[in-house]
Design a protein around this motif. Structure first.
Motif, PDB file in Angstrom:
ATOM      1  N   THR A 260      -2.131   2.383 -13.364  1.00  0.00           N
ATOM      2  CA  THR A 260      -2.096   3.604 -12.556  1.00  0.00           C
ATOM      3  C   THR A 260      -1.076   4.587 -13.118  1.00  0.00           C
ATOM      4  N   ASP A 261       0.062   4.079 -13.587  1.00  0.00           N
ATOM      5  CA  ASP A 261       1.146   4.944 -14.061  1.00  0.00           C
ATOM      6  C   ASP A 261       1.020   5.320 -15.535  1.00  0.00           C
ATOM      7  N   ARG A 262       0.382   4.456 -16.316  1.00  0.00           N
ATOM      8  CA  ARG A 262       0.331   4.647 -17.769  1.00  0.00           C
ATOM      9  C   ARG A 262      -0.769   5.623 -18.151  1.00  0.00           C
ATOM     10  N   GLN A 263      -0.419   6.614 -18.975  1.00  0.00           N
ATOM     11  CA  GLN A 263      -1.385   7.586 -19.468  1.00  0.00           C
ATOM     12  C   GLN A 263      -1.947   7.125 -20.815  1.00  0.00           C
ATOM     13  N   GLY A 266      -4.943  11.039 -22.420  1.00  0.00           N
ATOM     14  CA  GLY A 266      -4.890  12.176 -21.520  1.00  0.00           C
ATOM     15  C   GLY A 266      -5.224  11.886 -20.074  1.00  0.00           C
ATOM     16  N   ALA A 267      -5.341  10.613 -19.706  1.00  0.00           N
ATOM     17  CA  ALA A 267      -5.675  10.268 -18.321  1.00  0.00           C
ATOM     18  C   ALA A 267      -5.066   8.912 -18.004  1.00  0.00           C
ATOM     19  N   PRO A 268      -4.938   8.568 -16.710  1.00  0.00           N
ATOM     20  CA  PRO A 268      -4.431   7.232 -16.372  1.00  0.00           C
ATOM     21  C   PRO A 268      -5.334   6.149 -16.957  1.00  0.00           C
ATOM     22  N   ASP A 271      -8.561   5.040 -15.260  1.00  0.00           N
ATOM     23  CA  ASP A 271      -9.821   5.787 -15.331  1.00  0.00           C
ATOM     24  C   ASP A 271     -10.790   5.189 -16.348  1.00  0.00           C
TER      25      ASP A 271
END
Length: 381
Positions: A260-263, A266-268, A271
């Motif tokens: 949830t926190d890690r990108q 360009g998105a978590p 996703d």
């Protein structure tokens, strides 16, 4: 943590209250410093006893659902705390279920955290094959004389008393074993070596050289040791699955927070469909393990004489599933997943032994298969 499982019909309000109270205590008290494992275990036993949690670890009636909830909760917070609690129960299981009133007086001390117990069954030449036990106990007047070796004994070296299984010779194989209650300060008991393992716990190789015990040290009947050992393991085997479940829940929670926190790109991370696939598999295994663990515990608490099949299924599936859940969590953490001291790295080391002790996974498969075959042939006859 997802607590919706506490609403399942396996539990009563007292179990839900127990889980909530212990979780609050554990959140304030755990984890402890593992730098000196012996000192940490002594302190944990003392603190668990002072807080009243060890009162569930022994007695003439064991509530297996409570034992499982306690082990799951402690394992989620601190694997060493789970170990300390579990060994007070397993170590005195034979006394709880088969002991004389005099022997049960020890329960006042172990349940209060004033004495540490140990269960000494495994030997260098007999792990899963208990019938090969070579340690002997011979009668000499009003005493028993014990000779032999035990290895991989949890709490070995720090225990105040041991339940020892030895061959008394009433019959060949498993039918010639007996159980004895042995204080740690008896003459002839030696610590051959301490055993270091990947997730540090107090373990030792013991030698018994002419250890003399009074006649009333015998637990149950002479020749009844195998039945005692299997009955104790029947009671406590689901709790091993519960500890694995606690490790798996912690790993799933850690993984959820990470993705949830890690990108990534360009998105978590959450996703990404591949990541979601891992999370789905992990959540599925956690719930399936919980269902098997608490089915076994509920079945025993409902009065079943034996839960060999249910306990083996629970222990087998929950430990194997937890290993997979934790492995996936390590993968989702990437490089941080193998960095010493991170929660998932610690869980990775903690879970491995659970697939071995109190009945290795391969042995549990044999137990399940034989039970299934017996049910099949019984249904045909």
């Amino acid at each position: 943590m997802d607590r919706s499982f506490l609403d399942w019909p396996f539990f009563e309000d007292r179990h839900r209250d127990l889980a909530a109270a212990l979780d609050e205590w554990a959140g304030a008290s755990l984890p402890v410093d593992h730098g000196d494992v012996d000192a940490a275990c002594r302190g944990l036993v003392r603190d668990l006893g002072a807080a009243g949690w060890l009162r569930h670890s022994g007695g003439e009636v064991l509530d297996i659902r409570s034992l499982c909830l306690i082990r799951e909760t402690l394992a989620r917070h601190d694997g060493l705390a789970d170990f300390a609690f579990a060994m007070q129960g397993l170590g005195m299981g034979a006394v709880s279920l088969f002991g004389t009133p005099a022997q049960r007086e020890w329960l006042d001390r172990t349940r209060a955290g004033r004495a540490i117990s140990a269960f000494a069954l495994t030997e260098p030449g007999s792990g899963s094959d208990v019938a090969r036990t070579a340690t002997t106990a011979r009668r000499d007047g009003d005493e028993w004389v014990l000779d032999g070796e035990k290895t991989y004994i949890s709490n070995g070296g720090i225990a105040d008393l041991y339940v020892i299984f030895a061959r008394t010779g009433e019959a060949a194989g498993a039918r010639g074993l007996s159980a004895f209650l042995m204080p740690a300060d008896v003459a002839g008991l030696g610590i051959v070596s301490r055993i270091e393992v990947m997730a540090p716990h107090p373990l030792a190789h013991l030698r018994l050289d002419g250890v003399r015990l009074p006649a009333d040290a015998l637990i149950g009947e002479a020749g009844g040791g195998f039945r005692i050992a299997m009955t104790v393991l029947d009671h406590f085997r689901p709790t091993v699955g519960a500890a694995a479940l606690g490790f798996a829940r912690r790993a799933l929670d850690e993984a959820m927070g990470r993705v949830t926190d890690r990108q990534l790109f360009g998105a978590p991370m959450s996703d990404l469909q591949m990541v979601q696939g891992h999370l789905a598999d992990m959540a599925l295994k956690v719930d399936a393990a919980a269902l098997l663990v608490y089915r076994a515990a509920w079945t025993k608490d409902r009065g079943a004489a034996r839960i060999t099949r249910e306990a083996a299924m629970a222990k087998l599936y929950a430990t194997e599933a937890a290993h997979d859940v934790i492995d996936r969590a390590v993968q989702l953490f990437g490089g941080d997943g193998v960095r010493v001291g991170t929660p998932v790295e610690s869980l990775y080391r903690e879970i491995r032994a659970l697939r071995i002790y109190e009945g290795a996974s391969d042995v549990q498969k044999l137990v399940v298969a034989r039970a299934a075959l017996a049910d099949f042939h019984g249904g045909q006859g």
